[in-house]
Enzyme design. Structure first.
Site, PDB file in Angstrom:
ATOM      1  N   LYS A   1       4.975   8.990   9.013  1.00  0.00           N
ATOM      2  CA  LYS A   1       3.708   9.529   9.514  1.00  0.00           C
ATOM      3  C   LYS A   1       3.421   8.934  10.887  1.00  0.00           C
ATOM      4  O   LYS A   1       3.538   7.724  11.072  1.00  0.00           O
ATOM      5  CB  LYS A   1       2.591   9.143   8.536  1.00  0.00           C
TER       6      LYS A   1
ATOM      7  N   CYS B   1       0.838  -1.204   0.000  1.00  0.00           N
ATOM      8  CA  CYS B   1       0.000   0.000   0.000  1.00  0.00           C
ATOM      9  C   CYS B   1       0.873   1.255   0.000  1.00  0.00           C
ATOM     10  O   CYS B   1       1.815   1.341   0.788  1.00  0.00           O
ATOM     11  CB  CYS B   1      -0.895  -0.030   1.230  1.00  0.00           C
TER      12      CYS B   1
HETATM   13  O1  ME8 Z   1      -8.934   8.673   7.816  1.00  0.00           O
HETATM   14  N1  ME8 Z   1      -0.359  13.854  11.042  1.00  0.00           N
HETATM   15  O2  ME8 Z   1      -9.706   8.504   9.970  1.00  0.00           O
HETATM   16  P1  ME8 Z   1      -8.346   8.431  10.803  1.00  0.00           P
HETATM   17  C1  ME8 Z   1      -1.369  14.674  10.738  1.00  0.00           C
HETATM   18  N2  ME8 Z   1     -12.080   7.862   9.161  1.00  0.00           N
HETATM   19  N3  ME8 Z   1      -2.636  14.299  10.703  1.00  0.00           N
HETATM   20  C2  ME8 Z   1      -2.903  13.031  10.977  1.00  0.00           C
HETATM   21  C3  ME8 Z   1      -1.901  12.091  11.310  1.00  0.00           C
HETATM   22  C4  ME8 Z   1      -0.569  12.570  11.342  1.00  0.00           C
HETATM   23  N4  ME8 Z   1       0.443  11.807  11.657  1.00  0.00           N
HETATM   24  N5  ME8 Z   1      -2.488  10.905  11.552  1.00  0.00           N
HETATM   25  C5  ME8 Z   1      -3.810  11.098  11.394  1.00  0.00           C
HETATM   26  C6  ME8 Z   1      -9.824   8.514   8.618  1.00  0.00           C
HETATM   27  N6  ME8 Z   1      -4.059  12.369  11.052  1.00  0.00           N
HETATM   28  C7  ME8 Z   1     -11.259   8.407   8.150  1.00  0.00           C
HETATM   29  C8  ME8 Z   1     -11.735   9.800   7.741  1.00  0.00           C
HETATM   30  S1  ME8 Z   1     -13.576  11.460   6.779  1.00  0.00           S
HETATM   31  C9  ME8 Z   1     -15.024  11.298   5.998  1.00  0.00           C
HETATM   32  C10 ME8 Z   1     -13.132   9.837   7.199  1.00  0.00           C
HETATM   33  C11 ME8 Z   1      -5.340  13.020  10.811  1.00  0.00           C
HETATM   34  O3  ME8 Z   1      -8.801   8.386  12.221  1.00  0.00           O
HETATM   35  C12 ME8 Z   1      -5.515  13.246   9.352  1.00  0.00           C
HETATM   36  O4  ME8 Z   1      -6.315  14.366   9.147  1.00  0.00           O
HETATM   37  O5  ME8 Z   1      -7.455   7.380  10.306  1.00  0.00           O
HETATM   38  C13 ME8 Z   1      -6.325  12.049   8.949  1.00  0.00           C
HETATM   39  O6  ME8 Z   1      -6.818  12.256   7.727  1.00  0.00           O
HETATM   40  C14 ME8 Z   1      -7.299  12.089  10.120  1.00  0.00           C
HETATM   41  O7  ME8 Z   1      -6.386  12.198  11.219  1.00  0.00           O
HETATM   42  C15 ME8 Z   1      -8.240  10.967  10.324  1.00  0.00           C
HETATM   43  O8  ME8 Z   1      -7.599   9.777  10.500  1.00  0.00           O
END
Ligand code: ME8
Length: 643
Positions: free
Chosen positions: A300, A144
Site C-alpha cells: 500500500k 498490526c
Molecule cells: O484513515 N491507496 O486518514 P488517512 C488508496 N483519518 N487509498 C489510499 C491509500 C492508498 N495507497 N492511502 C490512503 C484516515 N488512502 C482517517 C479517516 S474518516 C472518518 C477518518 C486513502 O489520511 C484511503 O481512502 O490515513 C484512506 O482510507 C484515506 O486515504 C484516508 O487516509
C-alpha cells in the site's frame, strides 16, 4: 431526483497528500459531479482529521504545535484540491468548534441511551491505526495487520461504548440492506467480523491530550475515531441551532448518503459508525463504498511504508485531468491497482493524446477548414446518434454502480465510433468533390461534432477542465454541463470556432522517464542490508568520520525533486551546501535555524545536479526508513565535534 450526500474520508494531517488520498477525493468528486449532472441536489464533503496521538507526536517531532502542523497540511490539501478542481461544498476540520459541538451532542445521545460505562482497558494497540487489536488478529510477533509494525500492550481506565449490544441490530441491517457495504466482497468481510462477536469499544483516551474533552469525564478526550466519524453529520450542522442541511441530507428518508473510503478503514465505517448512530438514534448511511489501495512494489502506498507518490510533479507536467483520468481508468473501483510512471504515460499517450485528443482535434480541424466554424445544419439521422443511446446507457449504468473504468470504456468505445464514422464518410473527399456548401458535408461534420460534445458532457465528472475546453472548441461557453448536454442537438450552428491548443500534447515517455530522479519505483528508500553480527569497527575507524553539529541557515526545494532539499548549513568555521532527502517529511521553512548533526568530511556528490558537501544525519524510522532529523539542543554551538 433525490438528495445525494457523498463524503471522502477526512485525512490525517500528519501526512501531506499523496496519490492514495487524491484518489479517494477524485473518486468522490467524480461521483458528486455525476449526480449534479443528472440533476440530483448534491452535497460533497471532505476535510481533515486533526486530533489524536499520531498528530500530537508528529507535531512534537517537528517542533511545532499540533494546530500549526494541521494548518500547514490543510493548506496543502486545499491548494491541491483547487488544482484538481475538487468541487467539495464544505471542508470540515475536526478542530473546528462546529465539529466539537456536534461530537458533544452525539456523545450526549449515546450516554442517554445507557451505552457508556467506565472500565479498565487493556489490549494490543497500533499507534498508526489508533486502534486496539485482538490477539488473533495479530501475527506471532504481534504486528498490526494493516501496517505490519509492532503493536504495544496498553492499559488504562477508559469510557467504553456498548458495541456488543449492537451486533444483532447490525446483522439485521446488513441482511436487510445488502447495499450498505460495497463491493459485495467487503460486505461479506464485515458480516463475518460481526458474526464472530463484538467486544465493547473504548471511546476515551486519558494518555492523549490533543482531542475533544470527553463530556463529563475530565482528563479524557474522545477516542479519535468517534471524533472523526462524527464529521459526516457535524458538518451538516448536527448539534447546532441550524441543522437545515442535516435534515435535508441525512435525516431525509428519500436521501442517499454515501461514504467513499479505503478498505483499510472499513471496520470503522461499517461497524463502529453505524453502531454509534444506532445508539444515538440517528439514521445510518445508505452505502459505505470501500475502494482498494494504490500499491507500489506490492505494498500500500503510505507514509508509514515510505513508498509515497506525490501528485505534484505529474500534475505540474501533465495537468490535473490526465491524473484524474488515469486514477479512475486504471483502477477497477474496489480492487487494488499498481501505480507506475510507465503505466501513467502509456495511458496518457494512448487514451488521452491519441483517442480523445486526436478525435477532438480532427473533427474541429475539419469544421474550421471547411466552414471557418461549426456546420450550418443539425443532423438527426446518422450512425453517431444511433450509437449514442447504447453508449449513454452503458456509461450511466456503470456510473450508477461506481464502475468508473467501465464507464470510461463505454465513452472510449463511443469515441472510436465517432472516429470510424469520420473515416468511413470521408468528409475531406466530399469537400473536394461537392465544395464546402455541400449539405452532406455539413451533416457529416455536424454529426461528428455532436458526438464529440456528448462525449465531453459525459466525461465532465472525470475531467472537468477538458470537458469545458471541448465545449469552447465548438463555440459553446466553457461551462459545467447539465443533463440537457447529454441530449442530441446542443451544437451551435454557424458559430466561429476559436483555435485551441492540443488537449493532451503527446509526451515523450522515454525522455520523461529518464529525466526524472529515477523511475517511481526507484524512489523507494532501500533499507540497508542487515549488518552481520561481527561487523564491528575499531575506534580508529569510527574516528575517521568527522561528525559535527551545524545550524541550518537556509533551505529550499531542489527543482523537479519530490525528495530533495538544498540546505545551507553553518559549521561554525565555514558555510556549506548540503542536499538532504527529507522533502517529503519537512517543509523548508521549518528547517531554518534548526541544529543538526552532519558528516563533515564526506566527498562532494551531485544529487539532481546540485552539489552536496556533507550529509545531514537523520534516523531512518519504520521499515522504509523515513528520515527524522537528529536534533541537537539549541544552545550547542555549530561546529561542535560529535563523538
Ligand atoms: O484513515 N491507496 O486518514 P488517512 C488508496 N483519518 N487509498 C489510499 C491509500 C492508498 N495507497 N492511502 C490512503 C484516515 N488512502 C482517517 C479517516 S474518516 C472518518 C477518518 C486513502 O489520511 C484511503 O481512502 O490515513 C484512506 O482510507 C484515506 O486515504 C484516508 O487516509
Amino acid at each position: 431526483m433525490q438528495p445525494f450526500y457523498v463524503t471522502t474520508p477526512i485525512y490525517y494531517v500528519n501526512d501531506l497528500p499523496h496519490i492514495g488520498h487524491i484518489y479517494s477525493t477524485v473518486v468522490t468528486d467524480t461521483i458528486a459531479r455525476y449526480h449534479r449532472l443528472t440533476g440530483d441536489p448534491t452535497r460533497f464533503l471532505t476535510g481533515t482529521d486533526e486530533h489524536g496521538q499520531n498528530i500530537e507526536k508528529a507535531a512534537a517531532a517537528q517542533g511545532v504545535t499540533p494546530i500549526a502542523l494541521a494548518d500547514r497540511v490543510v493548506s496543502r490539501y486545499q491548494d491541491l484540491y483547487r488544482r484538481f478542481e475538487i468541487s467539495n461544498d464544505d471542508f470540515i476540520r475536526t478542530t473546528q468548534q462546529r465539529h466539537r459541538h456536534g461530537v458533544e451532542a452525539i456523545v450526549a445521545r449515546i450516554a442517554a441511551a445507557g451505552d457508556l460505562y467506565v472500565a479498565k482497558h487493556e489490549g494490543w494497540y497500533c499507534a498508526s491505526c489508533e486502534a486496539f487489536y485482538t490477539e488473533k488478529e495479530l501475527d506471532a510477533e504481534k504486528r498490526c495487520p494493516v501496517h505490519g509494525t509492532a503493536t504495544v500492550w496498553e492499559s488504562e481506565d477508559n469510557v467504553f461504548f456498548r458495541l456488543s449490544k449492537y451486533a444483532a441490530p447490525l446483522r439485521t441491517h446488513y441482511a436487510k440492506h445488502p447495499e450498505f457495504v460495497r463491493p459485495e466482497s467487503r460486505l461479506a468481510e464485515v458480516v463475518s467480523f460481526v458474526k464472530a462477536g463484538l467486544n465493547d469499544l473504548s471511546v476515551s483516551r486519558s494518555k492523549v491530550t490533543w482531542g475533544i474533552p470527553f463530556p463529563n469525564h475530565p482528563g479524557h478526550v474522545v477516542y479519535v475515531w468517534l471524533d472523526a466519524l462524527s464529521n459526516y453529520v457535524t458538518a451538516l450542522g448536527f448539534g447546532s441551532p441550524d441543522a437545515a442541511l442535516y435534515r435535508e441530507f441525512w435525516e431525509n428518508p428519500e436521501g442517499c448518503r454515501v461514504h467513499v473510503i479505503g478498505k483499510d478503514i472499513l471496520r470503522f465505517h461499517a461497524v463502529y459508525w453505524p453502531a454509534f448512530l444506532l445508539s444515538a438514534g440517528l439514521p445510518l448511511p445508505t452505502t459505505v463504498w470501500a475502494h482498494g489501495w494504490w500499491l507500489r512494489d506490492e505494498k500500500k502506498i503510505s507514509k508509514s511504508v515510505g513508498n509515497v507518490v506525490r501528485p505534484d510533479e505529474l500534475v505540474e507536467r501533465f495537468g490535473p485531468d490526465a491524473l484524474r483520468y488515469f486514477l479512475l481508468r486504471e483502477m477497477t473501483f474496489g480492487l487494488d491497482a499498481r501505480f507506475s510512471d510507465e503505466a501513467f504515460l502509456a495511458r496518457y499517450n494512448a487514451d488521452l493524446a491519441n483517442d480523445l485528443g486526436n478525435t477532438v482535434s480532427r473533427v474541429a480541424a475539419l469544421c474550421r477548414q471547411s466552414f471557418g466554424g461549426t456546420p450550418n445544419e443539425l443532423c438527426t439521422d446518422n450512425d453517431i446518434l444511433r450509437a449514442w443511446s447504447p453508449a449513454r446507457a452503458d456509461w450511466q449504468a456503470a456510473m450508477e454502480e461506481c464502475a468508473f473504468s467501465r464507464a470510461l470504456e463505454a465513452l472510449w468505445k463511443f469515441l472510436a465510433q465517432i472516429n470510424g464514422f469520420v473515416v468511413s464518410r470521408e468528409p475531406w473527399k466530399i469537400r473536394k468533390e461537392e465544395g464546402t456548401s455541400s449539405p452532406r458535408l455539413h451533416r457529416v461534420l455536424s454529426a461528428a461534432a455532436e458526438g464529440v460534445l456528448l462525449a465531453a458532457a459525459a466525461l465532465s465528472p472525470f475531467a472537468p477542465a477538458t470537458s469545458r475546453k471541448i465545449f469552447e472548441t465548438f463555440g459553446l461557453p466553457a461551462k459545467e454541463p447539465s443533463g440537457a448536454d447529454l441530449e442530441w442537438g446542443r451544437l451551435p450552428l454557424e458559430t466561429p470556432m476559436p483555435d485551441q491548443p492540443a488537449l493532451f500534447p503527446r509526451a515523450d515517455a522515454g525522455a520523461y522517464l529518464s529525466g526524472k530522479e529515477g523511475t517511481m519505483s526507484d524512489q523507494t528508500p532501500v533499507a540497508p542490508p542487515a549488518a552481520p553480527a561481527d561487523d564491528r569497527i575499531s575506534i580508529e575507524e569510527f574516528q575517521k568520520v568527522k561528525l559535527s553539529t551545524a545550524k541550518i541557515t537556509a533551505a529550499e526545494r531542489v527543482p523537479k525533486s519530490n525528495r530533495l532539499l538544498r540546505l545551507q548549513v553553518d559549521l561554525g568555521s565555514e558555510q556549506r551546501q548540503m542536499v538532504a532527502g527529507i522533502a517529503a517529511q519537512y517543509e523548508p521553512e521549518q528547517l531554518v535555524g534548526r541544529n543538526v548533526v552532519v558528516v563533515a568530511n564526506l566527498k562532494p556528490a551531485k544529487l539532481m545536479g546540485v552539489e552536496s558537501n556533507g550529509m545531514v544525519l537523520a534516523a531512518a524510522v519504520g521499515e522504509a526508513g523515513a528520515p527524522v532529523l537528529v536534533d541537537v539542543p539549541a544552545d550547542v554551538p555549530p561546529g561542535s565535534k560529535v563523538k
